[in-house]
Write a protein that holds these residues in place. Structure first.
Motif, short mmCIF file in Angstrom:
data_model
loop_
_atom_site.label_atom_id
_atom_site.label_comp_id
_atom_site.label_asym_id
_atom_site.label_seq_id
_atom_site.Cartn_x
_atom_site.Cartn_y
_atom_site.Cartn_z
N GLY A 187 -14.80 101.56 63.86
CA GLY A 187 -13.41 101.40 63.41
C GLY A 187 -13.04 101.41 62.12
O GLY A 187 -14.40 101.75 61.40
N CYS A 188 -11.62 101.37 61.74
CA CYS A 188 -11.37 100.76 60.26
C CYS A 188 -11.00 102.29 59.13
O CYS A 188 -10.21 102.29 58.61
N ASP A 189 -11.54 103.40 59.78
CA ASP A 189 -11.48 104.92 59.61
C ASP A 189 -11.40 104.78 57.52
O ASP A 189 -12.46 104.02 57.17
N CYS A 190 -10.34 104.81 57.25
CA CYS A 190 -10.73 104.98 55.38
C CYS A 190 -10.77 103.68 55.02
O CYS A 190 -11.50 103.43 53.42
N TYR A 191 -10.26 102.46 55.74
CA TYR A 191 -10.56 101.05 55.11
C TYR A 191 -11.84 100.82 54.66
O TYR A 191 -11.92 100.22 53.91
N ALA A 192 -12.88 101.07 56.15
CA ALA A 192 -14.60 101.88 55.52
C ALA A 192 -14.70 101.52 54.00
O ALA A 192 -15.73 100.71 53.94
N TYR A 193 -14.17 102.76 54.36
CA TYR A 193 -14.65 103.26 52.47
C TYR A 193 -14.66 102.19 51.10
O TYR A 193 -14.91 102.10 50.67
#
Length: 260
Positions: A187-193
Protein backbone atom coordinates in the motif's frame (compact mmCIF):
# COMPACT_ATOMS: atom_id res chain seq x y z
CA UNK A 1 20.82 25.36 -21.84
CA UNK A 2 21.39 25.86 -18.12
CA UNK A 3 18.47 24.91 -15.90
CA UNK A 4 17.07 27.81 -13.88
CA UNK A 5 15.16 26.28 -10.97
CA UNK A 6 11.54 27.21 -10.39
CA UNK A 7 10.91 28.46 -6.85
CA UNK A 8 9.39 26.09 -4.31
CA UNK A 9 6.70 28.72 -3.74
CA UNK A 10 5.26 27.99 -7.19
CA UNK A 11 5.09 24.29 -6.36
CA UNK A 12 3.24 25.32 -3.20
CA UNK A 13 0.82 27.39 -5.26
CA UNK A 14 0.09 24.38 -7.46
CA UNK A 15 -0.36 22.15 -4.41
CA UNK A 16 -2.68 24.71 -2.80
CA UNK A 17 -4.78 24.91 -5.96
CA UNK A 18 -5.10 21.13 -6.12
CA UNK A 19 -5.87 20.86 -2.41
CA UNK A 20 -8.74 23.34 -2.63
CA UNK A 21 -10.41 21.11 -5.21
CA UNK A 22 -9.60 17.73 -3.68
CA UNK A 23 -10.20 18.04 0.05
CA UNK A 24 -13.97 18.71 -0.08
CA UNK A 25 -14.34 15.33 -1.80
CA UNK A 26 -12.14 13.27 0.57
CA UNK A 27 -14.14 10.89 2.76
CA UNK A 28 -17.31 11.89 0.97
CA UNK A 29 -19.77 9.94 -1.15
CA UNK A 30 -18.39 11.15 -4.48
CA UNK A 31 -19.03 9.14 -7.63
CA UNK A 32 -16.23 6.97 -8.97
CA UNK A 33 -15.66 6.20 -12.66
CA UNK A 34 -13.56 3.40 -14.11
CA UNK A 35 -11.04 4.36 -16.83
CA UNK A 36 -10.08 0.78 -17.77
CA UNK A 37 -12.58 -1.65 -19.24
CA UNK A 38 -10.25 -4.59 -18.52
CA UNK A 39 -9.57 -3.73 -14.86
CA UNK A 40 -10.44 -1.20 -12.13
CA UNK A 41 -8.66 2.12 -12.66
CA UNK A 42 -10.71 4.69 -10.74
CA UNK A 43 -10.99 8.41 -11.44
CA UNK A 44 -13.14 11.07 -9.79
CA UNK A 45 -14.16 14.68 -10.26
CA UNK A 46 -11.50 15.50 -7.66
CA UNK A 47 -8.74 14.09 -9.90
CA UNK A 48 -9.90 15.98 -12.96
CA UNK A 49 -10.73 19.22 -11.17
CA UNK A 50 -7.37 19.38 -9.44
CA UNK A 51 -5.51 18.88 -12.70
CA UNK A 52 -7.58 21.61 -14.37
CA UNK A 53 -6.65 24.00 -11.55
CA UNK A 54 -2.93 23.22 -11.76
CA UNK A 55 -2.85 23.45 -15.55
CA UNK A 56 -4.52 26.85 -15.48
CA UNK A 57 -1.90 28.16 -13.05
CA UNK A 58 0.99 26.77 -15.11
CA UNK A 59 -0.40 28.12 -18.37
CA UNK A 60 -0.86 31.60 -16.95
CA UNK A 61 2.53 31.74 -15.20
CA UNK A 62 4.76 29.78 -17.60
CA UNK A 63 2.98 29.78 -20.99
CA UNK A 64 5.98 28.28 -22.82
CA UNK A 65 6.15 25.23 -20.55
CA UNK A 66 4.73 21.87 -21.52
CA UNK A 67 2.42 19.70 -19.42
CA UNK A 68 2.06 15.93 -19.11
CA UNK A 69 -0.94 15.07 -16.96
CA UNK A 70 -2.60 11.81 -16.01
CA UNK A 71 -6.17 12.90 -16.65
CA UNK A 72 -6.20 15.58 -19.36
CA UNK A 73 -3.55 14.76 -21.94
CA UNK A 74 -0.39 16.43 -23.14
CA UNK A 75 0.73 19.94 -24.04
CA UNK A 76 4.03 20.85 -25.74
CA UNK A 77 6.01 17.83 -24.59
CA UNK A 78 8.96 19.03 -26.67
CA UNK A 79 9.35 22.14 -24.50
CA UNK A 80 12.51 22.68 -22.44
CA UNK A 81 10.44 22.59 -19.24
CA UNK A 82 7.59 20.10 -18.90
CA UNK A 83 5.37 19.76 -15.84
CA UNK A 84 4.32 16.20 -15.01
CA UNK A 85 1.15 16.07 -12.92
CA UNK A 86 -0.72 13.36 -11.05
CA UNK A 87 -3.48 15.17 -9.13
CA UNK A 88 -4.26 12.16 -6.93
CA UNK A 89 -1.66 9.42 -6.92
CA UNK A 90 -3.38 6.63 -5.05
CA UNK A 91 -6.99 7.18 -6.09
CA UNK A 92 -7.88 3.73 -4.70
CA UNK A 93 -6.68 4.87 -1.27
CA UNK A 94 -8.47 8.20 -1.76
CA UNK A 95 -11.86 6.61 -2.43
CA UNK A 96 -11.27 4.27 0.53
CA UNK A 97 -10.72 7.16 2.94
CA UNK A 98 -7.04 6.38 3.58
CA UNK A 99 -4.68 9.41 3.74
CA UNK A 100 -1.77 7.78 1.90
CA UNK A 101 -2.54 9.33 -1.50
CA UNK A 102 -0.86 12.51 -2.67
CA UNK A 103 -0.64 15.18 -5.35
CA UNK A 104 2.47 14.69 -7.45
CA UNK A 105 3.98 17.77 -9.11
CA UNK A 106 7.09 17.10 -11.15
CA UNK A 107 9.18 19.28 -13.44
CA UNK A 108 11.31 17.92 -16.26
CA UNK A 109 14.16 19.89 -17.80
CA UNK A 110 15.19 18.65 -21.23
CA UNK A 111 13.50 15.35 -20.53
CA UNK A 112 15.02 14.68 -17.09
CA UNK A 113 13.26 14.88 -13.73
CA UNK A 114 14.67 18.06 -12.13
CA UNK A 115 12.34 19.11 -9.30
CA UNK A 116 9.38 17.54 -7.56
CA UNK A 117 6.85 17.74 -4.76
CA UNK A 118 4.49 15.26 -3.14
CA UNK A 119 1.75 17.12 -1.28
CA UNK A 120 -0.67 15.36 1.08
CA UNK A 121 -3.49 17.86 1.67
CA UNK A 122 -5.25 15.98 4.48
CA UNK A 123 -2.14 15.65 6.68
CA UNK A 124 -0.79 19.00 5.36
CA UNK A 125 2.59 17.36 4.63
CA UNK A 126 4.82 18.25 1.69
CA UNK A 127 7.97 16.55 0.47
CA UNK A 128 10.07 18.60 -1.93
CA UNK A 129 13.34 17.93 -3.73
CA UNK A 130 15.55 19.21 -6.54
CA UNK A 131 17.89 16.23 -6.85
CA UNK A 132 20.55 17.89 -4.69
CA UNK A 133 18.52 18.51 -1.54
CA UNK A 134 15.14 17.41 -0.20
CA UNK A 135 12.99 18.83 2.57
CA UNK A 136 9.89 18.00 4.60
CA UNK A 137 7.27 20.59 5.49
CA UNK A 138 4.46 19.66 7.83
CA UNK A 139 3.15 19.04 11.36
CA UNK A 140 6.35 17.28 12.39
CA UNK A 141 8.34 20.47 11.80
CA UNK A 142 10.19 21.56 8.68
CA UNK A 143 13.47 19.69 8.20
CA UNK A 144 15.85 18.26 5.62
CA UNK A 145 15.06 14.79 4.34
CA UNK A 146 17.77 12.15 4.62
CA UNK A 147 17.62 8.47 3.77
CA UNK A 148 18.95 6.00 6.30
CA UNK A 149 21.85 3.55 6.07
CA UNK A 150 20.86 -0.01 5.29
CA UNK A 151 23.61 -2.21 3.92
CA UNK A 152 21.78 -5.55 3.79
CA UNK A 153 18.41 -6.84 2.67
CA UNK A 154 18.03 -8.74 5.95
CA UNK A 155 17.70 -5.38 7.74
CA UNK A 156 15.51 -3.69 5.12
CA UNK A 157 11.89 -2.60 5.10
CA UNK A 158 10.30 -3.02 1.66
CA UNK A 159 7.11 -1.51 0.26
CA UNK A 160 5.11 -2.14 -2.87
CA UNK A 161 1.56 -1.05 -3.65
CA UNK A 162 0.51 -4.68 -4.06
CA UNK A 163 2.25 -7.78 -5.44
CA UNK A 164 -0.63 -8.13 -7.91
CA UNK A 165 0.84 -5.28 -9.99
CA UNK A 166 3.58 -7.62 -11.19
CA UNK A 167 3.23 -9.78 -14.27
CA UNK A 168 3.81 -13.52 -14.20
CA UNK A 169 7.37 -12.88 -15.37
CA UNK A 170 8.02 -10.08 -12.85
CA UNK A 171 6.47 -11.65 -9.74
CA UNK A 172 9.14 -14.32 -9.07
CA UNK A 173 11.87 -11.68 -9.27
CA UNK A 174 10.04 -9.43 -6.83
CA UNK A 175 9.34 -12.39 -4.52
CA UNK A 176 13.05 -13.26 -4.50
CA UNK A 177 13.74 -9.82 -2.99
CA UNK A 178 10.83 -9.90 -0.56
CA UNK A 179 11.94 -13.25 0.87
CA UNK A 180 15.21 -11.68 2.01
CA UNK A 181 13.95 -8.48 3.69
CA UNK A 182 13.16 -8.02 7.36
CA UNK A 183 9.73 -6.49 6.76
CA UNK A 184 7.49 -6.16 3.70
CA UNK A 185 4.39 -3.98 3.65
CA UNK A 186 1.84 -3.17 0.96
CA UNK A 187 0.00 0.00 0.00
CA UNK A 188 0.81 3.70 0.31
CA UNK A 189 1.55 4.47 -3.36
CA UNK A 190 3.60 7.72 -3.50
CA UNK A 191 3.71 7.99 0.30
CA UNK A 192 6.01 4.95 0.49
CA UNK A 193 8.62 6.70 -1.69
CA UNK A 194 8.51 9.73 0.59
CA UNK A 195 9.10 7.46 3.58
CA UNK A 196 12.26 6.22 1.84
CA UNK A 197 13.38 9.84 1.54
CA UNK A 198 12.51 10.42 5.19
CA UNK A 199 14.59 7.47 6.38
CA UNK A 200 11.61 5.43 7.59
CA UNK A 201 11.60 2.84 4.79
CA UNK A 202 14.51 1.36 2.84
CA UNK A 203 13.10 0.14 -0.43
CA UNK A 204 10.18 0.41 -2.87
CA UNK A 205 9.79 -1.95 -5.83
CA UNK A 206 7.02 -1.50 -8.38
CA UNK A 207 6.11 -2.09 -12.03
CA UNK A 208 3.62 -0.88 -14.59
CA UNK A 209 4.14 2.78 -13.65
CA UNK A 210 3.75 5.87 -15.84
CA UNK A 211 5.83 9.03 -16.00
CA UNK A 212 3.35 10.93 -13.84
CA UNK A 213 3.73 8.28 -11.10
CA UNK A 214 7.48 8.86 -10.71
CA UNK A 215 8.73 12.19 -12.09
CA UNK A 216 7.95 14.20 -8.95
CA UNK A 217 9.43 11.53 -6.67
CA UNK A 218 12.84 11.09 -8.32
CA UNK A 219 14.24 14.51 -7.22
CA UNK A 220 12.92 13.91 -3.70
CA UNK A 221 14.55 10.48 -3.38
CA UNK A 222 17.84 11.63 -4.94
CA UNK A 223 17.90 14.89 -3.01
CA UNK A 224 17.62 12.90 0.22
CA UNK A 225 20.58 10.70 -0.72
CA UNK A 226 18.75 7.75 -2.23
CA UNK A 227 18.64 6.12 -5.66
CA UNK A 228 15.72 5.57 -8.00
CA UNK A 229 16.17 3.64 -11.25
CA UNK A 230 14.58 1.10 -13.52
CA UNK A 231 15.03 -2.58 -12.63
CA UNK A 232 18.03 -2.63 -14.99
CA UNK A 233 19.62 0.44 -13.40
CA UNK A 234 18.53 2.90 -16.09
CA UNK A 235 16.55 6.12 -15.93
CA UNK A 236 13.22 5.70 -14.12
CA UNK A 237 11.68 8.89 -15.49
CA UNK A 238 9.25 7.20 -17.87
CA UNK A 239 8.00 4.77 -15.25
CA UNK A 240 7.74 1.05 -15.99
CA UNK A 241 9.64 -1.18 -13.57
CA UNK A 242 11.04 1.02 -10.80
CA UNK A 243 13.23 0.57 -7.72
CA UNK A 244 13.79 3.26 -5.08
CA UNK A 245 16.38 2.65 -2.36
CA UNK A 246 17.57 4.75 0.52
CA UNK A 247 21.09 3.29 0.50
CA UNK A 248 22.96 2.96 -2.83
CA UNK A 249 24.66 -0.21 -1.55
CA UNK A 250 21.29 -1.84 -0.97
CA UNK A 251 20.17 -0.71 -4.40
CA UNK A 252 22.95 -2.63 -6.11
CA UNK A 253 22.02 -5.81 -4.24
CA UNK A 254 18.38 -5.48 -5.27
CA UNK A 255 19.22 -4.90 -8.94
CA UNK A 256 21.33 -8.06 -9.00
CA UNK A 257 18.43 -10.13 -7.68
CA UNK A 258 15.86 -8.57 -9.99
CA UNK A 259 18.08 -9.31 -12.99
CA UNK A 260 19.35 -12.72 -11.96
Amino acid sequence: MQFLPISKSFFDQLADAASEVILPHFRSSLAVENKDAAAFDPVTVADRGAEVAMRALINSTYPTHGILGEELGDEALDAEHVWVLDPIDGTRAFISGLPVWGTLIGLRHNGKAAMGMMAQPFTTERFFGDGNEAHYFGPGGNRPLKTRRCESLSAATLFTTTPTIFTAEERPRYDAVERQVRLARYGCDCYAYCMVAAGQVDLVIEAGLKAFDVTALIPVIEGAGGVMTSWTGGDAGDGGRVVASGDPRLHEQVLKILNS
